[in-house]
Design an enzyme around this catalytic site. Structure first.
Site, PDB file in Angstrom:
ATOM      1  N   HIS A 209     -12.791  27.953  -7.308  1.00  0.00           N
ATOM      2  CA  HIS A 209     -13.949  27.543  -8.092  1.00  0.00           C
ATOM      3  C   HIS A 209     -15.150  28.354  -7.655  1.00  0.00           C
ATOM      4  O   HIS A 209     -15.046  29.191  -6.752  1.00  0.00           O
ATOM      5  CB  HIS A 209     -14.199  26.037  -7.975  1.00  0.00           C
ATOM      6  CG  HIS A 209     -14.589  25.554  -6.618  1.00  0.00           C
ATOM      7  ND1 HIS A 209     -13.748  25.599  -5.527  1.00  0.00           N
ATOM      8  CD2 HIS A 209     -15.749  24.977  -6.173  1.00  0.00           C
ATOM      9  CE1 HIS A 209     -14.356  25.085  -4.476  1.00  0.00           C
ATOM     10  NE2 HIS A 209     -15.561  24.705  -4.836  1.00  0.00           N
TER      11      HIS A 209
ATOM     12  N   HIS B 275     -18.303  27.417  -6.538  1.00  0.00           N
ATOM     13  CA  HIS B 275     -19.317  26.903  -5.608  1.00  0.00           C
ATOM     14  C   HIS B 275     -19.702  28.019  -4.630  1.00  0.00           C
ATOM     15  O   HIS B 275     -18.848  28.797  -4.192  1.00  0.00           O
ATOM     16  CB  HIS B 275     -18.758  25.720  -4.814  1.00  0.00           C
ATOM     17  CG  HIS B 275     -19.394  24.411  -5.146  1.00  0.00           C
ATOM     18  ND1 HIS B 275     -18.728  23.204  -5.004  1.00  0.00           N
ATOM     19  CD2 HIS B 275     -20.640  24.081  -5.585  1.00  0.00           C
ATOM     20  CE1 HIS B 275     -19.533  22.214  -5.349  1.00  0.00           C
ATOM     21  NE2 HIS B 275     -20.697  22.724  -5.698  1.00  0.00           N
TER      22      HIS B 275
ATOM     23  N   ASP C  66     -20.298  28.258  -1.474  1.00  0.00           N
ATOM     24  CA  ASP C  66     -19.625  28.440  -0.185  1.00  0.00           C
ATOM     25  C   ASP C  66     -18.252  29.088  -0.330  1.00  0.00           C
ATOM     26  O   ASP C  66     -17.723  29.637   0.642  1.00  0.00           O
ATOM     27  CB  ASP C  66     -19.516  27.113   0.578  1.00  0.00           C
ATOM     28  CG  ASP C  66     -18.829  26.002  -0.192  1.00  0.00           C
ATOM     29  OD1 ASP C  66     -19.081  25.881  -1.399  1.00  0.00           O
ATOM     30  OD2 ASP C  66     -18.058  25.242   0.415  1.00  0.00           O
ATOM     31  N   HIS C  67     -17.694  29.077  -1.536  1.00  0.00           N
ATOM     32  CA  HIS C  67     -16.371  29.661  -1.742  1.00  0.00           C
ATOM     33  C   HIS C  67     -16.422  31.092  -2.264  1.00  0.00           C
ATOM     34  O   HIS C  67     -15.397  31.767  -2.315  1.00  0.00           O
ATOM     35  CB  HIS C  67     -15.550  28.792  -2.699  1.00  0.00           C
ATOM     36  CG  HIS C  67     -15.140  27.488  -2.094  1.00  0.00           C
ATOM     37  ND1 HIS C  67     -13.848  27.223  -1.689  1.00  0.00           N
ATOM     38  CD2 HIS C  67     -15.853  26.373  -1.798  1.00  0.00           C
ATOM     39  CE1 HIS C  67     -13.789  26.003  -1.178  1.00  0.00           C
ATOM     40  NE2 HIS C  67     -14.995  25.468  -1.232  1.00  0.00           N
TER      41      HIS C  67
ATOM     42  N   HIS D 179     -12.858  18.532  -9.511  1.00  0.00           N
ATOM     43  CA  HIS D 179     -14.014  18.637  -8.604  1.00  0.00           C
ATOM     44  C   HIS D 179     -15.305  18.420  -9.413  1.00  0.00           C
ATOM     45  O   HIS D 179     -16.343  18.978  -9.109  1.00  0.00           O
ATOM     46  CB  HIS D 179     -13.994  20.029  -7.954  1.00  0.00           C
ATOM     47  CG  HIS D 179     -14.932  20.224  -6.809  1.00  0.00           C
ATOM     48  ND1 HIS D 179     -15.164  19.271  -5.840  1.00  0.00           N
ATOM     49  CD2 HIS D 179     -15.687  21.302  -6.448  1.00  0.00           C
ATOM     50  CE1 HIS D 179     -16.017  19.754  -4.946  1.00  0.00           C
ATOM     51  NE2 HIS D 179     -16.357  20.976  -5.301  1.00  0.00           N
TER      52      HIS D 179
ATOM     53  N   ASP E  27     -11.231  22.532  -3.480  1.00  0.00           N
ATOM     54  CA  ASP E  27     -11.984  21.271  -3.413  1.00  0.00           C
ATOM     55  C   ASP E  27     -11.583  20.410  -4.608  1.00  0.00           C
ATOM     56  O   ASP E  27     -11.701  20.847  -5.750  1.00  0.00           O
ATOM     57  CB  ASP E  27     -13.486  21.538  -3.483  1.00  0.00           C
ATOM     58  CG  ASP E  27     -14.026  22.250  -2.254  1.00  0.00           C
ATOM     59  OD1 ASP E  27     -13.233  22.546  -1.350  1.00  0.00           O
ATOM     60  OD2 ASP E  27     -15.237  22.511  -2.215  1.00  0.00           O
TER      61      ASP E  27
ATOM     62  N   HIS F 109     -11.456  23.330   5.758  1.00  0.00           N
ATOM     63  CA  HIS F 109     -12.766  23.037   5.158  1.00  0.00           C
ATOM     64  C   HIS F 109     -13.234  21.662   5.642  1.00  0.00           C
ATOM     65  O   HIS F 109     -13.545  20.766   4.860  1.00  0.00           O
ATOM     66  CB  HIS F 109     -12.605  23.058   3.638  1.00  0.00           C
ATOM     67  CG  HIS F 109     -13.892  23.112   2.859  1.00  0.00           C
ATOM     68  ND1 HIS F 109     -15.109  22.735   3.361  1.00  0.00           N
ATOM     69  CD2 HIS F 109     -14.143  23.473   1.567  1.00  0.00           C
ATOM     70  CE1 HIS F 109     -16.042  22.875   2.432  1.00  0.00           C
ATOM     71  NE2 HIS F 109     -15.484  23.327   1.331  1.00  0.00           N
TER      72      HIS F 109
END
EC number: 3.1.26.11
Length: 280
Positions: A61, A63, A65-66, A153, A176, A240
């Protein structure tokens, strides 16, 4: 036999000991980077993998942080590949991925222009091949098959999980998500499930509502373990971690997972490796 390396086991909160979310899966001579959180290429270098050695980048995805190191992966692969006609980097992710890749390359536009002006053998921007998907088979070559299915998510949507199969063994990477039927189906009978986990019993006591909010779209340790149990996987690999695991409390996390899952449980710091064997 596939091998999993937890390159980064951290979260959006910077941690001196944990890189951002990222997992490396090596199978049949191919190398797949699943998500690219902060510090991912430094962690990959520690296990002998460079950006030029990646078979594909898989994004669960979008986001921050990814995908924090997406630009670093694209640019570093480009400048360290000395082939006269380099192959594009396959990037497989949910709808929206192409827009993010295009915007990232635009953000690095000055850098790309400088390098093309300075190096005669760099004549074009970093080549990439973006494929957006939400379900179905997305990779089938040289003994490795990758299948994708939706996860949950929300409001982050769409999000996807990956199932990598090689030599009769299968690894599922959930990303996530909260528990959902589509992830159960993707993970059914897998030899290993890599799942993000949070300690809701800790996070719910935060004085900040914004921190508490993460509980409604992530799986707790117990929920991830219950997913592994329903799917009948052999090994649950947790990553994570939110909050970060305090040294000495590893068995506490493992015990929470064991309340819902009777199989093998793996957790560890960055660079933790897990060999995946097919069940016969």
């Amino acid at each position: 036999m596939p091998e999993i390396t937890l390159l980064g086991t951290g979260s959006p909160i910077p941690d001196p000991n944990r890189a951002g979310p990222s997992t490396l899966v090596r199978a049949d001579g191919q190398v797949f980077l699943v998500d690219c959180g902060r510090g991912v290429l430094q962690r990959a270098a520690a296990v002998g993998v460079g950006a030029g050695g990646l078979s594909a980048l898989l994004l669960t995805h979008l986001h921050s942080d990814h995908i924090a190191e997406l630009g670093d992966v694209l640019i570093t692969r480009w400048v360290t590949n000395f082939a006269p006609d380099p192959e594009p980097l396959p990037i497989i992710g949910p709808p929206g991925t192409a827009e993010v890749v295009e915007a990232t390359l635009k953000a690095f536009g000055h850098d790309i222009g400088y390098r093309i002006a300075h190096h005669d053998d760099l004549t074009a921007p970093p080549p990439q091949d973006v494929r957006e998907c939400t379900e179905g088979t997305v990779w089938h070559r040289d003994g490795v098959t990758i299948r994708v299915a939706p996860t949950d998510h929300r409001p982050v949507a769409p999000t996807i999980g990956f199932r990598i199969e090689s030599g009769g063994a299968s690894v599922v990477l959930a990303g996530d998500t909260v528990p959902c039927d589509s992830l159960d189906e993707l993970a059914a009978g897998a030899d290993a499930l890599v799942h993000t986990v949070i300690r809701k019993d800790i996070v719910t006591h935060s004085p900040q509502q914004r921190i508490k909010d993460i509980c409604d779209y992530h799986s707790s340790v117990q929920e991830a373990a219950a997913t592994a149990n329903r799917a009948g996987v052999a090994t649950l690999v947790m990553t994570h971690y939110v909050p970060a695991i305090v040294p000495g409390q590893e068995e506490q996390w493992r015990a929470l997972a064991a309340t819902e899952f009777g199989g093998h449980i793996e957790l560890g710091d960055d660079l933790h490796r897990v060999e995946v064997h097919a069940r016969h």
